[in-house]
Write a protein that holds these residues in place. Structure first.
Motif, PDB file in Angstrom:
ATOM      1  N   ASP A  55       0.865  -1.176   0.000  1.00 56.13           N
ATOM      2  CA  ASP A  55       0.000   0.000   0.000  1.00 56.13           C
ATOM      3  C   ASP A  55       0.901   1.224   0.000  1.00 56.13           C
ATOM      4  OD1 ASP A  55      -2.356  -1.379  -0.043  1.00 56.13           O
ATOM      5  OD2 ASP A  55      -2.699  -1.285   2.123  1.00 56.13           O
ATOM      6  N   SER A  56       0.713   2.114  -0.987  1.00 58.16           N
ATOM      7  CA  SER A  56       1.538   3.320  -1.105  1.00 58.16           C
ATOM      8  C   SER A  56       0.702   4.543  -0.733  1.00 58.16           C
ATOM      9  CB  SER A  56       2.087   3.474  -2.524  1.00 58.16           C
ATOM     10  OG  SER A  56       2.964   2.411  -2.838  1.00 58.16           O
ATOM     11  N   TYR A  57       1.162   5.290   0.268  1.00 56.81           N
ATOM     12  CA  TYR A  57       0.470   6.492   0.740  1.00 56.81           C
ATOM     13  C   TYR A  57       1.193   7.729   0.193  1.00 56.81           C
ATOM     14  CZ  TYR A  57      -1.654   3.416   4.262  1.00 56.81           C
ATOM     15  OH  TYR A  57      -2.328   2.410   4.909  1.00 56.81           O
ATOM     16  N   THR A  58       0.422   8.688  -0.307  1.00 58.97           N
ATOM     17  CA  THR A  58       0.973   9.996  -0.689  1.00 58.97           C
ATOM     18  C   THR A  58       0.748  10.957   0.470  1.00 58.97           C
ATOM     19  OG1 THR A  58       0.546   9.617  -3.033  1.00 58.97           O
ATOM     20  CG2 THR A  58       0.856  11.896  -2.333  1.00 58.97           C
ATOM     21  N   ILE A  59       1.847  11.554   0.980  1.00 54.11           N
ATOM     22  CA  ILE A  59       1.808  12.410   2.167  1.00 54.11           C
ATOM     23  C   ILE A  59       2.300  13.804   1.783  1.00 54.11           C
ATOM     24  CG2 ILE A  59       2.648  12.719   4.524  1.00 54.11           C
ATOM     25  CD1 ILE A  59       3.103   9.683   4.604  1.00 54.11           C
ATOM     26  N   VAL A  60       1.544  14.831   2.179  1.00 52.93           N
ATOM     27  CA  VAL A  60       1.926  16.225   1.904  1.00 52.93           C
ATOM     28  C   VAL A  60       1.946  16.989   3.228  1.00 52.93           C
ATOM     29  CG1 VAL A  60       1.400  18.325   0.619  1.00 52.93           C
ATOM     30  CG2 VAL A  60       0.837  16.088  -0.362  1.00 52.93           C
ATOM     31  N   PRO A  61       3.121  17.327   3.783  1.00 53.55           N
ATOM     32  CA  PRO A  61       3.174  18.119   5.020  1.00 53.55           C
ATOM     33  C   PRO A  61       2.835  19.595   4.742  1.00 53.55           C
ATOM     34  CG  PRO A  61       5.391  17.632   4.239  1.00 53.55           C
ATOM     35  CD  PRO A  61       4.449  16.901   3.332  1.00 53.55           C
ATOM     36  N   GLN A  62       2.139  20.246   5.668  1.00 49.68           N
ATOM     37  CA  GLN A  62       1.711  21.638   5.496  1.00 49.68           C
ATOM     38  C   GLN A  62       2.582  22.628   6.273  1.00 49.68           C
ATOM     39  OE1 GLN A  62      -0.829  22.395   3.357  1.00 49.68           O
ATOM     40  NE2 GLN A  62      -0.804  20.196   2.909  1.00 49.68           N
ATOM     41  N   TYR A  63       3.253  22.147   7.315  1.00 49.26           N
ATOM     42  CA  TYR A  63       4.007  23.050   8.182  1.00 49.26           C
ATOM     43  C   TYR A  63       5.412  22.525   8.416  1.00 49.26           C
ATOM     44  CZ  TYR A  63      -0.804  24.413   9.149  1.00 49.26           C
ATOM     45  OH  TYR A  63      -2.101  24.797   9.017  1.00 49.26           O
ATOM     46  N   ARG A  64       6.268  23.405   8.799  1.00 49.65           N
ATOM     47  CA  ARG A  64       7.646  23.062   9.128  1.00 49.65           C
ATOM     48  C   ARG A  64       7.687  22.323  10.452  1.00 49.65           C
ATOM     49  NH1 ARG A  64       9.636  27.931   8.766  1.00 49.65           N
ATOM     50  NH2 ARG A  64       9.695  28.411  10.993  1.00 49.65           N
ATOM     51  N   GLY A  65       8.627  21.351  10.546  1.00 51.02           N
ATOM     52  CA  GLY A  65       8.762  20.609  11.790  1.00 51.02           C
ATOM     53  C   GLY A  65       9.207  19.181  11.547  1.00 51.02           C
ATOM     54  N   LYS A  66       9.195  18.377  12.597  1.00 54.41           N
ATOM     55  CA  LYS A  66       9.554  16.962  12.522  1.00 54.41           C
ATOM     56  C   LYS A  66       8.322  16.115  12.851  1.00 54.41           C
ATOM     57  CE  LYS A  66      14.461  17.436  13.645  1.00 54.41           C
ATOM     58  NZ  LYS A  66      15.571  16.967  14.515  1.00 54.41           N
ATOM     59  N   TYR A  67       8.067  15.110  11.964  1.00 55.58           N
ATOM     60  CA  TYR A  67       6.877  14.280  12.104  1.00 55.58           C
ATOM     61  C   TYR A  67       7.301  12.811  12.119  1.00 55.58           C
ATOM     62  CZ  TYR A  67       4.668  18.631  10.711  1.00 55.58           C
ATOM     63  OH  TYR A  67       4.272  19.936  10.641  1.00 55.58           O
ATOM     64  N   PRO A  68       7.115  12.123  13.237  1.00 54.83           N
ATOM     65  CA  PRO A  68       7.486  10.696  13.299  1.00 54.83           C
ATOM     66  C   PRO A  68       6.382   9.806  12.695  1.00 54.83           C
ATOM     67  CG  PRO A  68       6.711  11.409  15.439  1.00 54.83           C
ATOM     68  CD  PRO A  68       6.684  12.632  14.551  1.00 54.83           C
ATOM     69  N   ILE A  69       6.825   8.806  11.930  1.00 53.47           N
ATOM     70  CA  ILE A  69       5.925   7.731  11.495  1.00 53.47           C
ATOM     71  C   ILE A  69       6.195   6.565  12.429  1.00 53.47           C
ATOM     72  CG2 ILE A  69       5.312   6.147   9.647  1.00 53.47           C
ATOM     73  CD1 ILE A  69       6.173   8.204   7.644  1.00 53.47           C
ATOM     74  N   PRO A  70       5.284   6.279  13.361  1.00 49.90           N
ATOM     75  CA  PRO A  70       5.573   5.270  14.391  1.00 49.90           C
ATOM     76  C   PRO A  70       5.656   3.868  13.807  1.00 49.90           C
ATOM     77  CG  PRO A  70       3.300   6.010  14.536  1.00 49.90           C
ATOM     78  CD  PRO A  70       3.961   6.888  13.525  1.00 49.90           C
ATOM     79  N   SER A  71       6.280   2.983  14.571  1.00 50.91           N
ATOM     80  CA  SER A  71       6.408   1.577  14.180  1.00 50.91           C
ATOM     81  C   SER A  71       5.037   0.900  14.194  1.00 50.91           C
ATOM     82  CB  SER A  71       7.360   0.860  15.136  1.00 50.91           C
ATOM     83  OG  SER A  71       7.343  -0.535  14.907  1.00 50.91           O
ATOM     84  N   ILE A  72       4.794   0.033  13.188  1.00 50.14           N
ATOM     85  CA  ILE A  72       3.572  -0.765  13.160  1.00 50.14           C
ATOM     86  C   ILE A  72       3.958  -2.238  13.071  1.00 50.14           C
ATOM     87  CG2 ILE A  72       2.107   1.018  12.163  1.00 50.14           C
ATOM     88  CD1 ILE A  72       2.473  -0.250   9.457  1.00 50.14           C
ATOM     89  N   ALA A  73       3.043  -3.109  13.479  1.00 49.41           N
ATOM     90  CA  ALA A  73       3.335  -4.552  13.569  1.00 49.41           C
ATOM     91  C   ALA A  73       2.535  -5.325  12.522  1.00 49.41           C
ATOM     92  CB  ALA A  73       3.007  -5.074  14.961  1.00 49.41           C
TER      93      ALA A  73
END
Length: 592
Positions: A358-376
């Protein structure tokens, strides 16, 4: 002296090694002329070995009278430089009682080692009318032709792959001239995937310890979707067989008799085990096999309003099409689009293998750091009989340039929005003009114009055209036979449109053609035809008083659709079947 002893030991070692190698190729088998016979018939029993031996001991033959034997025959031959040897002991027996009688193993000593043949069970029935009559071609074909469904595993887990291979075993004494599928299994309670057999290759094989030739007709991979005892419906074939007779032709060759025989693989049963409850993870979604799990991103550093791809991927071998991939848990401040699902899977003899993602397209709107948490991701491995859980690594997305969230917040002290200067880029915004310089585009009038008089005379000109079209329509309405023909031709084109698009592709064409024929009957007779046999379809069409030639043509097309799965069909044959289908549907529609 020591050197001579050393050489003697080496020669003795290789002699013993060679003897053991030869012993490993020793065969000692038994062959009977028939497994079922009448009380007054005779039975030939032949014990054969491919090595010379001593001390042959026959069984006691309880339940039989020995009419002749033992008769010994020795055969020696050379084939492509390979020496072949055969030693046989033959007996002619006659049963002295009815029922099941077992012929116990015989024994023989070869190179100092004792060998035993297999035991054989014979069924003895009532006496027959003519016990000395030679067996018919059908009788010989029945004894030398066997259709078998071989299953790789009889007790799989739920959603574990098993493979069913349908083999036709043919005795060397007969020849197969052709075959046609009569009943194809439907595999209820299984997810199934056919593995096409591109060429029918014959090879030497053994069936119940006897020499046969075998050919693989059909292969299918199954994933059970239900636990318990599941039945596999049989595959049935009509087989044309040529059986040699005692007659000889002008050149001394055997004369063959033709026999048609229906063979079936019989019902087979699979005992499907439930997945264990012990140790089952909370997030388990039904994956069974051996897998790897990854979460990757196309980039980790970007600016606001730029896009990146995050891919959740499962690779390996197992039921890849039958479970769900875990979903990503992303921060709410990221704009995320619905994932695009991709599959790259191949199905082989051992099951499905490949990858899904599954391929997700992600567009951030603001400056900063965004973690993608671990999934099982959890799966059950039938090889280890355990559940396994794989965890992805946490990924941090760094948005380097762009607005921050605080710039859009309201000033709480004054309860008024914070003022921000508007930057005008190029000519994105312009001032509203307060004065215009407008002129009329067209000053002409419709009244008394040329178009006015044309529209005025148009109804008068349309009167003769309307009269002509009305008469034409009445003539067409009166032509009842012609209307039926035109309607039937349109109906045929409608149902056969999908088949026409696949002309030249054998499998796709005949699947579409068979579907068109069933859909036509479903629409015209208001019935479900998917479970109907040819006999049932014939009965329904006879009730509708369809003429016999049209019914025969319809059934012939259905037969070709089934036969195309196992036999090669040319483009010319496909075009002929397509034209014939259009003609049959047209003829049938005229009569319904």
């Amino acid at each position: 002296m020591k050197t001579k002893l050393y050489i003697l030991y080496i020669l003795t070692f290789f002699t013993v090694l060679g003897a053991n190698a030869q012993d490993s190729n020793v065969t000692f088998s038994v062959k009977i002329s028939k497994e079922k016979l009448g009380l007054n018939e005779r039975l030939k029993v032949e014990f054969t070995t491919n090595k010379d031996g001593d001390n042959f001991t026959a069984p006691d033959f309880n339940g039989f009278n020995v009419l002749m034997g033992p008769s010994t025959a020795i055969s020696r031959s050379w084939n492509n430089g390979v020496r072949k040897f055969s030693l046989s002991y033959s007996y002619i027996l006659q049963p002295n009682k009815k029922g099941s009688i077992t012929i116990n193993p015989a024994t023989i000593t070869i190179s100092g080692q004792l060998y035993k043949s297999d035991a054989k069970t014979i069924t003895v029935t009532e006496a027959v009318v003519n016990p000395n009559a030679p067996p018919s071609a059908s009788d010989i074909a029945k004894e030398g032709l066997h259709l078998v469904a071989e299953i790789t595993k009889g007790d799989p887990y739920l959603n574990e792959a098993i493979t069913v291979v349908y083999k036709l075993y043919v005795s060397p004494s007969i020849e197969v001239s052709g075959f046609q599928a009569v009943d194809n299994p439907k595999y209820n309670n299984f997810w199934s995937q056919d593995i096409p057999v591109k060429r029918y290759l014959t090879k030497d094989d053994k069936y119940k310890g006897e020499e046969y030739r075998s050919v693989i007709l059909k292969r299918v991979v199954l994933y059970p979707q239900k636990t318990g005892k599941l039945v596999l419906e049989p595959l049935s074939l009509d087989v044309g067989v040529q059986v040699p007779t005692q007659g000889r032709d002008f050149f001394g060759g055997p004369i063959y008799a033709q026999a048609n025989l229906r063979v079936s693989a019989g019902n087979r049963f699979v005992h499907v085990k439930a997945l264990p409850e012990e140790g089952k993870p909370a997030g388990f979604t039904g994956a069974v096999g051996d897998f790897n799990f990854f979460v990757t991103t196309s980039k980790t550093h970007l600016n606001a309003a730029e896009s990146l791809q995050a891919k959740v991927e499962v690779t390996g071998k197992g039921n890849l099409k039958l479970f769900e991939i875990p979903t990503l848990n992303l921060p709410g401040s990221l704009e995320v689009y619905d994932p695009e699902h991709n599959e790259k899977i191949s199905t082989s003899y051992s099951g499905m293998e490949g990858k899904i993602s599954d391929s997700y397209t992600i567009v951030p709107q603001y400056r900063g750091k965004y973690p993608i948490p671990s999934i099982a991701f959890s799966y059950f491995n039938p090889a280890t009989k355990k559940y396994h859980t794989l965890n992805s690594t946490e990924t941090v997305i760094n948005v380097l340039e762009g607005p921050t969230k605080n710039e859009d917040k309201i000033d709480t002290a004054s309860n008024t929005p914070t003022k921000q200067s508007v930057e005008i880029k190029s000519k994105q915004f312009n001032f509203i003009k307060t004065e215009g310089n407008l002129k009329p585009i067209d000053t002409s009038y419709f009244f008394n114009s040329r178009n006015y008089y044309l529209w005025l005379l148009l109804p008068i000109l349309l009167i003769p055209i309307a009269i002509f079209l009305g008469r034409k329509r009445d003539a067409i309405a009166k032509d009842v036979v012609g209307n039926k023909v035109r309607k039937a031709n349109r109906l045929a084109r409608k149902y056969l449109s999908a088949a026409k698009k696949t002309l030249g592709k054998k499998d796709a064409f005949y699947v579409a053609l068979e579907k068109a024929l069933h859909n036509y009957l479903k629409a015209k007779l208001k019935i479900e035809t998917s479970d109907f046999s040819k006999d049932k379809i014939t009965e329904l069409l006879n009730e509708k008083e369809i003429d016999k030639s049209t019914i025969d043509g319809f059934l012939s097309l259905l037969k070709n659709c089934e036969m195309a799965r196992y036999s090669p069909f040319s483009n010319v044959q496909m075009k002929q079947d397509y034209d014939k289908a259009g003609e049959v549907i047209s003829q049938m529609d005229k009569q319904l």
